[in-house]
Structure formats: structure tokens, C-alpha cells
Design a protein around this motif. Structure first.
Motif, PDB file in Angstrom:
ATOM      1  N   PHE A  27       0.862  -1.179   0.000  1.00 46.24           N
ATOM      2  CA  PHE A  27       0.000   0.000   0.000  1.00 46.24           C
ATOM      3  C   PHE A  27       0.898   1.227   0.000  1.00 46.24           C
ATOM      4  CE2 PHE A  27      -1.914  -3.528   2.215  1.00 46.24           C
ATOM      5  CZ  PHE A  27      -3.161  -3.633   1.627  1.00 46.24           C
ATOM      6  N   THR A  28       0.710   2.110  -0.962  1.00 48.07           N
ATOM      7  CA  THR A  28       1.585   3.277  -1.076  1.00 48.07           C
ATOM      8  C   THR A  28       0.798   4.581  -0.991  1.00 48.07           C
ATOM      9  OG1 THR A  28       1.463   3.485  -3.492  1.00 48.07           O
ATOM     10  CG2 THR A  28       3.126   1.974  -2.607  1.00 48.07           C
ATOM     11  N   THR A  29       1.458   5.567  -0.442  1.00 48.96           N
ATOM     12  CA  THR A  29       0.946   6.936  -0.436  1.00 48.96           C
ATOM     13  C   THR A  29       2.081   7.818  -0.938  1.00 48.96           C
ATOM     14  OG1 THR A  29      -0.454   6.470   1.480  1.00 48.96           O
ATOM     15  CG2 THR A  29      -0.047   8.781   0.964  1.00 48.96           C
ATOM     16  N   GLU A  30       1.800   8.613  -1.949  1.00 51.37           N
ATOM     17  CA  GLU A  30       2.808   9.490  -2.544  1.00 51.37           C
ATOM     18  C   GLU A  30       2.325  10.936  -2.495  1.00 51.37           C
ATOM     19  OE1 GLU A  30       4.162   7.726  -6.497  1.00 51.37           O
ATOM     20  OE2 GLU A  30       2.311   6.640  -6.024  1.00 51.37           O
ATOM     21  N   SER A  31       3.268  11.842  -2.357  1.00 53.43           N
ATOM     22  CA  SER A  31       2.945  13.266  -2.490  1.00 53.43           C
ATOM     23  C   SER A  31       4.057  13.912  -3.313  1.00 53.43           C
ATOM     24  CB  SER A  31       2.806  13.939  -1.124  1.00 53.43           C
ATOM     25  OG  SER A  31       4.016  13.904  -0.423  1.00 53.43           O
ATOM     26  N   TYR A  32       3.683  14.909  -4.080  1.00 54.17           N
ATOM     27  CA  TYR A  32       4.642  15.565  -4.964  1.00 54.17           C
ATOM     28  C   TYR A  32       4.034  16.852  -5.500  1.00 54.17           C
ATOM     29  CZ  TYR A  32       1.716  12.832  -8.147  1.00 54.17           C
ATOM     30  OH  TYR A  32       0.635  12.259  -8.781  1.00 54.17           O
ATOM     31  N   ILE A  33       4.872  17.670  -6.094  1.00 52.55           N
ATOM     32  CA  ILE A  33       4.425  18.871  -6.792  1.00 52.55           C
ATOM     33  C   ILE A  33       4.779  18.684  -8.258  1.00 52.55           C
ATOM     34  CG2 ILE A  33       4.832  21.350  -7.120  1.00 52.55           C
ATOM     35  CD1 ILE A  33       5.234  21.546  -4.095  1.00 52.55           C
ATOM     36  N   TYR A  34       3.859  19.020  -9.146  1.00 52.74           N
ATOM     37  CA  TYR A  34       4.205  18.981 -10.567  1.00 52.74           C
ATOM     38  C   TYR A  34       3.964  20.338 -11.207  1.00 52.74           C
ATOM     39  CZ  TYR A  34      -0.773  17.956 -11.702  1.00 52.74           C
ATOM     40  OH  TYR A  34      -2.138  17.980 -11.818  1.00 52.74           O
ATOM     41  N   ASN A  35       4.841  20.633 -12.173  1.00 53.28           N
ATOM     42  CA  ASN A  35       4.790  21.899 -12.910  1.00 53.28           C
ATOM     43  C   ASN A  35       4.696  21.599 -14.396  1.00 53.28           C
ATOM     44  OD1 ASN A  35       5.485  24.231 -10.929  1.00 53.28           O
ATOM     45  ND2 ASN A  35       6.817  22.538 -10.366  1.00 53.28           N
ATOM     46  N   ILE A  36       3.760  22.242 -15.049  1.00 53.52           N
ATOM     47  CA  ILE A  36       3.572  22.076 -16.484  1.00 53.52           C
ATOM     48  C   ILE A  36       3.661  23.456 -17.135  1.00 53.52           C
ATOM     49  CG2 ILE A  36       1.956  21.409 -18.309  1.00 53.52           C
ATOM     50  CD1 ILE A  36       0.626  19.524 -16.233  1.00 53.52           C
ATOM     51  N   VAL A  37       4.382  23.535 -18.235  1.00 55.64           N
ATOM     52  CA  VAL A  37       4.389  24.738 -19.063  1.00 55.64           C
ATOM     53  C   VAL A  37       3.765  24.327 -20.387  1.00 55.64           C
ATOM     54  CG1 VAL A  37       5.767  26.506 -20.199  1.00 55.64           C
ATOM     55  CG2 VAL A  37       6.452  25.650 -17.935  1.00 55.64           C
ATOM     56  N   LEU A  38       2.682  25.013 -20.773  1.00 56.67           N
ATOM     57  CA  LEU A  38       1.962  24.677 -21.991  1.00 56.67           C
ATOM     58  C   LEU A  38       2.653  25.264 -23.217  1.00 56.67           C
ATOM     59  CD1 LEU A  38      -1.667  25.252 -20.683  1.00 56.67           C
ATOM     60  CD2 LEU A  38      -0.430  23.092 -20.899  1.00 56.67           C
ATOM     61  N   THR A  39       2.713  24.469 -24.266  1.00 57.56           N
ATOM     62  CA  THR A  39       3.387  24.863 -25.502  1.00 57.56           C
ATOM     63  C   THR A  39       2.682  26.033 -26.175  1.00 57.56           C
ATOM     64  OG1 THR A  39       4.101  22.589 -25.830  1.00 57.56           O
ATOM     65  CG2 THR A  39       4.178  24.023 -27.749  1.00 57.56           C
ATOM     66  N   GLU A  40       1.369  25.998 -26.246  1.00 60.99           N
ATOM     67  CA  GLU A  40       0.601  26.968 -27.026  1.00 60.99           C
ATOM     68  C   GLU A  40       0.765  28.410 -26.555  1.00 60.99           C
ATOM     69  OE1 GLU A  40      -4.057  27.834 -27.829  1.00 60.99           O
ATOM     70  OE2 GLU A  40      -3.375  25.780 -28.138  1.00 60.99           O
ATOM     71  N   ASP A  41       0.634  28.616 -25.221  1.00 60.23           N
ATOM     72  CA  ASP A  41       0.654  29.996 -24.731  1.00 60.23           C
ATOM     73  C   ASP A  41       1.651  30.242 -23.601  1.00 60.23           C
ATOM     74  OD1 ASP A  41      -0.586  28.667 -22.678  1.00 60.23           O
ATOM     75  OD2 ASP A  41      -2.509  29.695 -22.861  1.00 60.23           O
ATOM     76  N   GLY A  42       2.445  29.224 -23.248  1.00 65.03           N
ATOM     77  CA  GLY A  42       3.439  29.385 -22.196  1.00 65.03           C
ATOM     78  C   GLY A  42       2.863  29.426 -20.794  1.00 65.03           C
ATOM     79  N   ARG A  43       1.549  29.195 -20.693  1.00 67.71           N
ATOM     80  CA  ARG A  43       0.896  29.219 -19.379  1.00 67.71           C
ATOM     81  C   ARG A  43       1.519  28.169 -18.470  1.00 67.71           C
ATOM     82  NH1 ARG A  43      -4.520  26.970 -18.117  1.00 67.71           N
ATOM     83  NH2 ARG A  43      -4.484  26.488 -20.328  1.00 67.71           N
ATOM     84  N   LYS A  44       1.678  28.508 -17.170  1.00 60.27           N
ATOM     85  CA  LYS A  44       2.263  27.603 -16.188  1.00 60.27           C
ATOM     86  C   LYS A  44       1.186  27.069 -15.256  1.00 60.27           C
ATOM     87  CE  LYS A  44       6.656  29.945 -16.403  1.00 60.27           C
ATOM     88  NZ  LYS A  44       7.660  30.743 -15.708  1.00 60.27           N
TER      89      LYS A  44
END
Length: 75
Positions: A27-44
């Protein structure tokens, strides 16, 4: 176009995992932060996420039986 093609970048940080073994299950529990930068408009997009999974060891291999994840905006 593949869905990941919409991302200029997709990174993970602050990854932590906790595992409890109760053979043949894990049984696992994970935590993390993810960051995405969109190609179309550079939105984060930045999210803090949590995931839980149940794995079962079958034929000397771990198989994911069930997983759930959720996220929320980082403040």
C-alpha cells in the motif's frame, strides 16, 4: 497530436513515498508537486498532488491493482 505534445515541460519535485507491506500486498501513499508549461501559450500550471496505490505481488512481479490521484493548486 499526442496529448504530451501540448506540454513544453512537465516536471516533478518534492516527491515523497510511504510504503506498507502486508504480503502479498503493498500500500503506497505518494505526495509531490508537478509543474507544467503549456506549448501553445506558455501558461504555467503548478499543482500539489497525492496518490495512493494498492499493489499485489503475482508471479514474482508487482502489479498495480488500484490507484487514485488528486491535485490542487499550490498556494
Amino acid at each position: 497530436m499526442h496529448q504530451l505534445g501540448h506540454f513544453e515541460s512537465f516536471t516533478f519535485s518534492e516527491y515523497e513515498i510511504s510504503v506498507v507491506l502486508d504480503m502479498p500486498y503493498a500500500f503506497t501513499t505518494e505526495s509531490y508537486i508537478y509543474n507544467i508549461v503549456l506549448t501553445e501559450d506558455g501558461r504555467k500550471v503548478e499543482r500539489k498532488a497525492t496518490a495512493t496505490s494498492i499493489l499485489k505481488k503475482m508471479d514474482d512481479e508487482w502489479k498495480i491493482i488500484k490507484t487514485h490521484s488528486s491535485s490542487r493548486a499550490v498556494k
